[in-house]
Design a protein around this motif. Structure first.
Motif, PDB file in Angstrom:
ATOM      1  N   GLU A  18      12.338  36.230  46.658  1.00 53.52           N
ATOM      2  CA  GLU A  18      12.137  36.190  45.213  1.00 53.52           C
ATOM      3  C   GLU A  18      11.588  37.519  44.709  1.00 53.52           C
ATOM      4  O   GLU A  18      11.986  38.018  43.652  1.00 53.52           O
ATOM      5  CB  GLU A  18      11.189  35.034  44.858  1.00 53.52           C
ATOM      6  CG  GLU A  18      10.986  34.822  43.370  1.00 53.52           C
ATOM      7  CD  GLU A  18       9.696  35.456  42.845  1.00 53.52           C
ATOM      8  OE1 GLU A  18       9.652  35.749  41.642  1.00 53.52           O
ATOM      9  OE2 GLU A  18       8.762  35.674  43.632  1.00 53.52           O
ATOM     10  N   LYS A  19      10.701  38.151  45.461  1.00 54.50           N
ATOM     11  CA  LYS A  19      10.144  39.449  45.070  1.00 54.50           C
ATOM     12  C   LYS A  19      11.212  40.545  45.147  1.00 54.50           C
ATOM     13  O   LYS A  19      11.254  41.433  44.296  1.00 54.50           O
ATOM     14  CB  LYS A  19       8.947  39.792  45.948  1.00 54.50           C
ATOM     15  CG  LYS A  19       7.766  38.870  45.690  1.00 54.50           C
ATOM     16  CD  LYS A  19       6.626  39.128  46.634  1.00 54.50           C
ATOM     17  CE  LYS A  19       5.508  38.126  46.353  1.00 54.50           C
ATOM     18  NZ  LYS A  19       4.377  38.264  47.233  1.00 54.50           N
ATOM     19  N   GLU A  21      14.413  40.085  44.666  1.00 54.50           N
ATOM     20  CA  GLU A  21      15.267  39.841  43.494  1.00 54.50           C
ATOM     21  C   GLU A  21      14.635  40.408  42.225  1.00 54.50           C
ATOM     22  O   GLU A  21      15.299  41.070  41.425  1.00 54.50           O
ATOM     23  CB  GLU A  21      15.524  38.339  43.350  1.00 54.50           C
ATOM     24  CG  GLU A  21      16.540  37.979  42.310  1.00 54.50           C
ATOM     25  CD  GLU A  21      17.973  38.279  42.688  1.00 54.50           C
ATOM     26  OE1 GLU A  21      18.772  38.532  41.768  1.00 54.50           O
ATOM     27  OE2 GLU A  21      18.304  38.273  43.890  1.00 54.50           O
ATOM     28  N   ARG A  22      13.356  40.163  42.032  1.00 55.69           N
ATOM     29  CA  ARG A  22      12.651  40.670  40.846  1.00 55.69           C
ATOM     30  C   ARG A  22      12.617  42.195  40.841  1.00 55.69           C
ATOM     31  O   ARG A  22      12.782  42.821  39.782  1.00 55.69           O
ATOM     32  CB  ARG A  22      11.228  40.098  40.795  1.00 55.69           C
ATOM     33  CG  ARG A  22      11.214  38.622  40.435  1.00 55.69           C
ATOM     34  CD  ARG A  22       9.828  37.992  40.537  1.00 55.69           C
ATOM     35  NE  ARG A  22       8.799  38.767  39.865  1.00 55.69           N
ATOM     36  CZ  ARG A  22       7.512  38.751  40.235  1.00 55.69           C
ATOM     37  NH1 ARG A  22       7.105  38.008  41.252  1.00 55.69           N
ATOM     38  NH2 ARG A  22       6.618  39.468  39.581  1.00 55.69           N
ATOM     39  N   PHE A  23      12.397  42.803  42.000  1.00 56.91           N
ATOM     40  CA  PHE A  23      12.371  44.263  42.098  1.00 56.91           C
ATOM     41  C   PHE A  23      13.726  44.855  41.716  1.00 56.91           C
ATOM     42  O   PHE A  23      13.808  45.763  40.891  1.00 56.91           O
ATOM     43  CB  PHE A  23      11.990  44.697  43.517  1.00 56.91           C
ATOM     44  CG  PHE A  23      12.181  46.166  43.768  1.00 56.91           C
ATOM     45  CD1 PHE A  23      11.262  47.092  43.285  1.00 56.91           C
ATOM     46  CD2 PHE A  23      13.283  46.627  44.474  1.00 56.91           C
ATOM     47  CE1 PHE A  23      11.447  48.455  43.500  1.00 56.91           C
ATOM     48  CE2 PHE A  23      13.473  47.982  44.688  1.00 56.91           C
ATOM     49  CZ  PHE A  23      12.546  48.897  44.209  1.00 56.91           C
ATOM     50  N   GLU A  25      16.221  43.499  40.040  1.00 57.52           N
ATOM     51  CA  GLU A  25      16.530  43.234  38.624  1.00 57.52           C
ATOM     52  C   GLU A  25      15.824  44.245  37.721  1.00 57.52           C
ATOM     53  O   GLU A  25      16.428  44.829  36.815  1.00 57.52           O
ATOM     54  CB  GLU A  25      16.124  41.805  38.256  1.00 57.52           C
ATOM     55  CG  GLU A  25      16.449  41.452  36.826  1.00 57.52           C
ATOM     56  CD  GLU A  25      16.083  40.002  36.497  1.00 57.52           C
ATOM     57  OE1 GLU A  25      15.821  39.738  35.308  1.00 57.52           O
ATOM     58  OE2 GLU A  25      16.069  39.159  37.407  1.00 57.52           O
ATOM     59  N   ALA A  26      14.541  44.474  37.957  1.00 58.64           N
ATOM     60  CA  ALA A  26      13.780  45.435  37.152  1.00 58.64           C
ATOM     61  C   ALA A  26      14.288  46.856  37.372  1.00 58.64           C
ATOM     62  O   ALA A  26      14.362  47.650  36.432  1.00 58.64           O
ATOM     63  CB  ALA A  26      12.293  45.337  37.498  1.00 58.64           C
ATOM     64  N   ARG A  29      17.384  47.464  35.316  1.00 56.38           N
ATOM     65  CA  ARG A  29      17.052  47.670  33.891  1.00 56.38           C
ATOM     66  C   ARG A  29      16.473  49.057  33.648  1.00 56.38           C
ATOM     67  O   ARG A  29      16.806  49.718  32.678  1.00 56.38           O
ATOM     68  CB  ARG A  29      16.036  46.626  33.416  1.00 56.38           C
ATOM     69  CG  ARG A  29      16.606  45.275  33.086  1.00 56.38           C
ATOM     70  CD  ARG A  29      15.607  44.411  32.311  1.00 56.38           C
ATOM     71  NE  ARG A  29      14.243  44.452  32.815  1.00 56.38           N
ATOM     72  CZ  ARG A  29      13.748  43.630  33.742  1.00 56.38           C
ATOM     73  NH1 ARG A  29      14.516  42.703  34.292  1.00 56.38           N
ATOM     74  NH2 ARG A  29      12.491  43.727  34.126  1.00 56.38           N
ATOM     75  N   ARG A  55      24.251  43.601  39.973  1.00 51.22           N
ATOM     76  CA  ARG A  55      23.739  44.234  38.753  1.00 51.22           C
ATOM     77  C   ARG A  55      24.372  45.605  38.487  1.00 51.22           C
ATOM     78  O   ARG A  55      23.918  46.336  37.624  1.00 51.22           O
ATOM     79  CB  ARG A  55      22.233  44.353  38.843  1.00 51.22           C
ATOM     80  CG  ARG A  55      21.576  42.993  38.728  1.00 51.22           C
ATOM     81  CD  ARG A  55      20.100  43.044  39.039  1.00 51.22           C
ATOM     82  NE  ARG A  55      19.506  41.739  38.819  1.00 51.22           N
ATOM     83  CZ  ARG A  55      19.554  40.728  39.678  1.00 51.22           C
ATOM     84  NH1 ARG A  55      20.201  40.863  40.819  1.00 51.22           N
ATOM     85  NH2 ARG A  55      18.990  39.582  39.404  1.00 51.22           N
ATOM     86  N   ASP A 156       2.965  43.947  41.870  1.00 54.47           N
ATOM     87  CA  ASP A 156       4.023  43.324  41.083  1.00 54.47           C
ATOM     88  C   ASP A 156       5.364  44.037  41.312  1.00 54.47           C
ATOM     89  O   ASP A 156       5.447  45.258  41.134  1.00 54.47           O
ATOM     90  CB  ASP A 156       3.637  43.400  39.606  1.00 54.47           C
ATOM     91  CG  ASP A 156       4.699  42.820  38.710  1.00 54.47           C
ATOM     92  OD1 ASP A 156       4.934  41.603  38.787  1.00 54.47           O
ATOM     93  OD2 ASP A 156       5.299  43.588  37.935  1.00 54.47           O
ATOM     94  N   PRO A 157       6.416  43.310  41.703  1.00 51.17           N
ATOM     95  CA  PRO A 157       7.714  43.948  41.973  1.00 51.17           C
ATOM     96  C   PRO A 157       8.306  44.679  40.773  1.00 51.17           C
ATOM     97  O   PRO A 157       8.929  45.736  40.930  1.00 51.17           O
ATOM     98  CB  PRO A 157       8.619  42.782  42.385  1.00 51.17           C
ATOM     99  CG  PRO A 157       7.717  41.673  42.765  1.00 51.17           C
ATOM    100  CD  PRO A 157       6.454  41.870  41.988  1.00 51.17           C
ATOM    101  N   GLU A 158       8.104  44.146  39.559  1.00 52.38           N
ATOM    102  CA  GLU A 158       8.625  44.812  38.364  1.00 52.38           C
ATOM    103  C   GLU A 158       7.911  46.137  38.112  1.00 52.38           C
ATOM    104  O   GLU A 158       8.532  47.136  37.773  1.00 52.38           O
ATOM    105  CB  GLU A 158       8.511  43.914  37.121  1.00 52.38           C
ATOM    106  CG  GLU A 158       9.496  42.770  37.107  1.00 52.38           C
ATOM    107  CD  GLU A 158       8.931  41.496  37.713  1.00 52.38           C
ATOM    108  OE1 GLU A 158       7.795  41.507  38.252  1.00 52.38           O
ATOM    109  OE2 GLU A 158       9.628  40.471  37.662  1.00 52.38           O
TER     110      GLU A 158
END
Length: 176
Positions: A18-19, A21-23, A25-26, A29, A55, A156-158
């Motif tokens: 999950e981390k 994936e968040r990394f 994704e951010a 962006r 992505r 925080d991954p983001e």
């Protein structure tokens, strides 16, 4: 175009997917022109590759000789290094503008130490649930007295993606 080496466990760590994936994704962006450099297509590296390609990020996999036959999805660039695992890591880290450590074991830690020794901006996800979580405790800012680059630990991954995207070669010391 920024080349970012992503060092992450070659097996599965509970909660890390999950981390990852968040990394990714951010990262997509924040710096959509990024090229991700990975050392394979298994374990959490596979998750990085799949998430990045979904992505629209470019991916280069530098494969070790022991796993050169692994099939990667269309769109990924494959480099068959002819090197064993640690040697392929040198190619991956040396080719990077910055290194993101998402959590792993000794191989991932070796890649972090390589990045430090090469003066690459180095960002480590803290609290990944992997052995590399101990790096912060052992080396809160620098790996040795030379103070080559400040190691930036992020929970925080983001936020990790944001800092990696903003990094300039050799400028990790300015983040924190």
């Amino acid at each position: 175009m920024r080349q970012i080496a992503v060092a992450v466990h070659s097996n599965n760590v509970p909660g890390l997917a999950e981390k990852v994936e968040r990394f990714v994704e951010a990262l997509a962006r924040r710096c959509p022109d990024a090229v991700l450099l990975v050392g394979g297509y298994w374990g959490h590296m596979k998750e990085v590759v799949d998430a990045a390609l979904r992505r629209g990020l470019r991916v280069v996999a530098v494969l070790p000789i022991e796993r050169e036959g692994v099939e990667l999805p269309p769109g990924a660039v494959v480099i068959r290094s002819g090197c064993e695992y640690r040697c392929r890591s040198v190619i991956m880290v040396r080719s990077a503008d910055a290194v993101a450590v998402l959590g792993g074991g000794v191989g991932t830690a070796i890649e972090a130490f390589m990045a430090y020794a090469m003066g690459k901006p180095l960002f480590v996800l803290a609290g990944a649930g992997a052995s590399t979580d101990r790096l912060r405790e052992a080396y809160p800012e620098y790996f040795d007295e030379r103070r080559v680059v400040k190691v930036v630990y992020v929970d925080d991954p983001e936020r990790l993606a944001e800092l990696v995207c903003a990094a300039e070669g050799g400028a990790a010391a300015s983040f924190g």
